[in-house]
Design a protein around this motif. Structure first.
Motif, mmCIF file in Angstrom:
data_model
loop_
_atom_site.group_PDB
_atom_site.id
_atom_site.type_symbol
_atom_site.label_atom_id
_atom_site.label_comp_id
_atom_site.label_asym_id
_atom_site.label_seq_id
_atom_site.Cartn_x
_atom_site.Cartn_y
_atom_site.Cartn_z
ATOM 1 N N GLY A 142 43.326 8.737 -19.384
ATOM 2 C CA GLY A 142 42.715 7.347 -19.616
ATOM 3 C C GLY A 142 41.726 7.369 -20.564
ATOM 4 O O GLY A 142 41.433 6.436 -20.947
ATOM 5 N N GLY A 143 40.660 8.548 -20.446
ATOM 6 C CA GLY A 143 39.772 8.519 -21.586
ATOM 7 C C GLY A 143 39.862 8.642 -22.749
ATOM 8 O O GLY A 143 39.431 7.808 -23.824
ATOM 9 N N THR A 173 34.938 6.598 -16.337
ATOM 10 C CA THR A 173 36.153 6.784 -15.598
ATOM 11 C C THR A 173 36.676 8.197 -15.446
ATOM 12 O O THR A 173 37.396 8.566 -14.465
ATOM 13 C CB THR A 173 37.353 5.937 -16.101
ATOM 14 N N HIS A 174 36.372 9.181 -16.271
ATOM 15 C CA HIS A 174 36.886 10.449 -16.325
ATOM 16 C C HIS A 174 35.766 11.529 -16.324
ATOM 17 O O HIS A 174 35.304 11.758 -17.552
ATOM 18 C CB HIS A 174 37.755 10.738 -17.498
ATOM 19 N N ASN A 178 37.953 18.336 -18.704
ATOM 20 C CA ASN A 178 39.232 18.296 -19.334
ATOM 21 C C ASN A 178 39.627 16.624 -19.646
ATOM 22 O O ASN A 178 40.205 16.450 -20.531
ATOM 23 C CB ASN A 178 40.412 18.937 -18.733
ATOM 24 N N GLY A 179 39.066 15.903 -18.996
ATOM 25 C CA GLY A 179 39.168 14.415 -18.964
ATOM 26 C C GLY A 179 38.523 14.019 -20.206
ATOM 27 O O GLY A 179 38.893 13.648 -21.169
ATOM 28 N N PHE A 180 37.169 14.056 -20.104
ATOM 29 C CA PHE A 180 36.147 13.800 -21.043
ATOM 30 C C PHE A 180 36.268 14.549 -22.481
ATOM 31 O O PHE A 180 36.088 14.357 -23.572
ATOM 32 C CB PHE A 180 34.868 13.443 -20.847
ATOM 33 N N ASN A 181 36.591 16.009 -22.510
ATOM 34 C CA ASN A 181 36.918 16.680 -23.606
ATOM 35 C C ASN A 181 38.147 16.368 -24.342
ATOM 36 O O ASN A 181 38.172 16.536 -25.642
ATOM 37 C CB ASN A 181 37.115 18.309 -23.275
ATOM 38 N N SER A 279 48.053 14.057 -18.071
ATOM 39 C CA SER A 279 46.671 14.924 -18.094
ATOM 40 C C SER A 279 46.382 14.753 -19.420
ATOM 41 O O SER A 279 47.117 14.949 -20.230
ATOM 42 C CB SER A 279 46.805 16.368 -17.534
ATOM 43 N N ALA A 280 44.852 14.702 -19.881
ATOM 44 C CA ALA A 280 44.787 14.680 -21.122
ATOM 45 C C ALA A 280 45.046 16.125 -21.693
ATOM 46 O O ALA A 280 45.447 16.007 -22.834
ATOM 47 C CB ALA A 280 43.032 14.535 -21.096
#
Ligand code: F2R
Ligand code: MG
Ligand code: MG
Length: 370
Positions: A142-143, A173-174, A178-181, A279-280
């Motif tokens: 989502g990021g 939100t993340h 691994n979300g923001f990367n 997943s990102a």
């Protein structure tokens, strides 16, 4: 006055800004009917694409956008109104947009962040995300799916500043690394696309150089962390690679070094190697692969337009199709520009005129700063 980065930059920057946001919208709108499907056969997709590319369909279907575009719109609105990045304002805009239209297919858990943000009146915009998943934070895509406005608004920033901007927008939100990367990687992939000269005759560019630059940046970020990393950002990798994005980018580079390997790679195999889920980590590298693969013709995909091939190939992976297609087409739009995107595909998307206007607003912002 144009600054140094702009004056030294590539041709058609406005067209590339539009291409980036319009590409993201098209990927989201045309990808959403397939979200959650298995990899999709080329014949099913060819039928779908043939229909969408026809001007004269009796019932001209317009597709709704999903959370990917809803959150992208909020990012632009916050940047343009605040003329800077303001985490409190952005978190409020995400939440208000969700409250206004909750049925846009949001992620399963991100809605809890909106609810918590609302209850603390947006005073600590990074706090609710930190509590997700027992304190590990979300590693969802989502990021990354909404990061294109950061790449455009941050066009004049240094790489370091842009990386920090992308991370901070995502961390609302993340908060899992691994979300923001993933958001950082997608943002850098768009920045590089904006800066990449493509040939006027066949739209080709140097894929090896593109990947080398991304690998260098991501390796630095994954090894040393970015300014936004902290103890609770999921740095404990539990024995897994500390450089998962770099590893996948290196695999992509290895494949592109041998044309016969790339040619023989089916959609199923790409989904298996790089992922096709929410997943990102299992979607951003896949989106980059699609945008790069589509530079050249692909067996069974009848189009001489690399933007159309990007969309088509991203949809064929199945899984998180709206998001993978949205991210892949943002990169392709930033590479080739708005003029390469068929008008008929644009007309199939809800709010297309508004998205073009939003791209123009961001372009005005970056071209008017002293
Ligand atoms: N939600 C969807 N699609 C579901 C079907 C929608 C349907 N078509 C409809 O109309 O209703 N798509 C959207 O969600 C993805 C973006 O999700 P986001 O914003 O990252 O959300 P969230 O909740 O943070 O994460 C998503 C899921 O990932 C798993 N997860 C994340 N972090 C985790 C962790 N640390 N541990 C365990 N699991 C974790 C969870 O299952 C989350 O629910 C996009 O595809 C967008 O299009
Ligand atoms: Mg979606
Ligand atoms: Mg999705």
């Amino acid at each position: 006055m144009l600054n140094q980065r702009m004056s030294a930059s590539v041709t058609n920057l406005l067209s590339r800004f539009r291409g980036c946001l319009v590409g993201g919208l098209i990927g989201d709108c045309l990808g959403s009917p397939f979200e959650g499907d298995d990899p999709i056969s080329r014949s099913v997709l060819q039928n779908f694409m043939d229909k969408q590319l026809k001007e004269s369909s009796k019932l001209f279907q317009v597709f709704s956008y999903t959370d990917d575009t809803a959150m992208t719109k909020s990012m632009v609105e916050s940047f343009v109104q605040m003329k800077s990045f303001d985490a409190k304002d952005m978190s409020k805009k995400f939440t208000m947009e969700y409250i206004k239209e909750p049925k846009r297919g949001y992620g399963g858990n991100v809605v809890d962040v909106f609810s918590a943000l609302n209850s603390i009146n947006y005073e600590h915009p990074y706090e609710p995300a930190r509590h997700q998943f027992n304190g590990t934070g979300s590693y969802g895509n989502g990021g990354a799916m909404r990061t294109s406005p950061a790449a455009l608004f941050g066009y004049n920033l240094s790489d370091k500043e842009l990386i920090s901007l992308a991370a901070n927008c995502a961390r609302i939100t993340h908060s899992h690394r691994n979300g923001f990367n993933g958001a950082i990687l997608q943002c850098l992939a768009i920045r590089l696309a904006l800066d990449t000269e493509t040939s006027q005759t066949d739209q080709s560019f140097d894929i090896n150089l593109y990947l080398n630059r991304l690998i260098e940046k991501m390796n630095e970020i994954e090894v040393n962390g970015c300014e936004s990393d902290s103890e609770s950002d999921g740095l404990n990798t539990n024995g897994l690679s500390r450089t998962p994005y770099t590893d996948k980018l290196k695999k992509i580079k290895e494949l592109f070094s041998d044309e016969s390997k790339i040619k023989g790679l089916s959609s199923e195999r790409v989904a298996y190697l790089f992922g096709n889920d929410v997943s990102a980590l299992n979607s951003v590298p896949s989106a980059i692969y699609c945008a790069l693969r589509a530079q050249k013709p692909i067996d069974d995909i009848e189009s001489d337009n690399p933007f159309v091939r990007t969309l088509y190939f991203a949809l064929s992976l199945g899984g998180d199709t709206d998001t993978i297609a949205s991210m892949a087409c943002s990169i392709a739009g930033a590479l080739y520009g708005h003029q390469l995107i068929p008008n008929v595909l644009q007309k199939r998307c809800e709010d297309i005129d508004l998205i073009v206007k939003y791209a123009d607003n961001l372009y005005s912002f970056v071209s008017n700063v002293d």
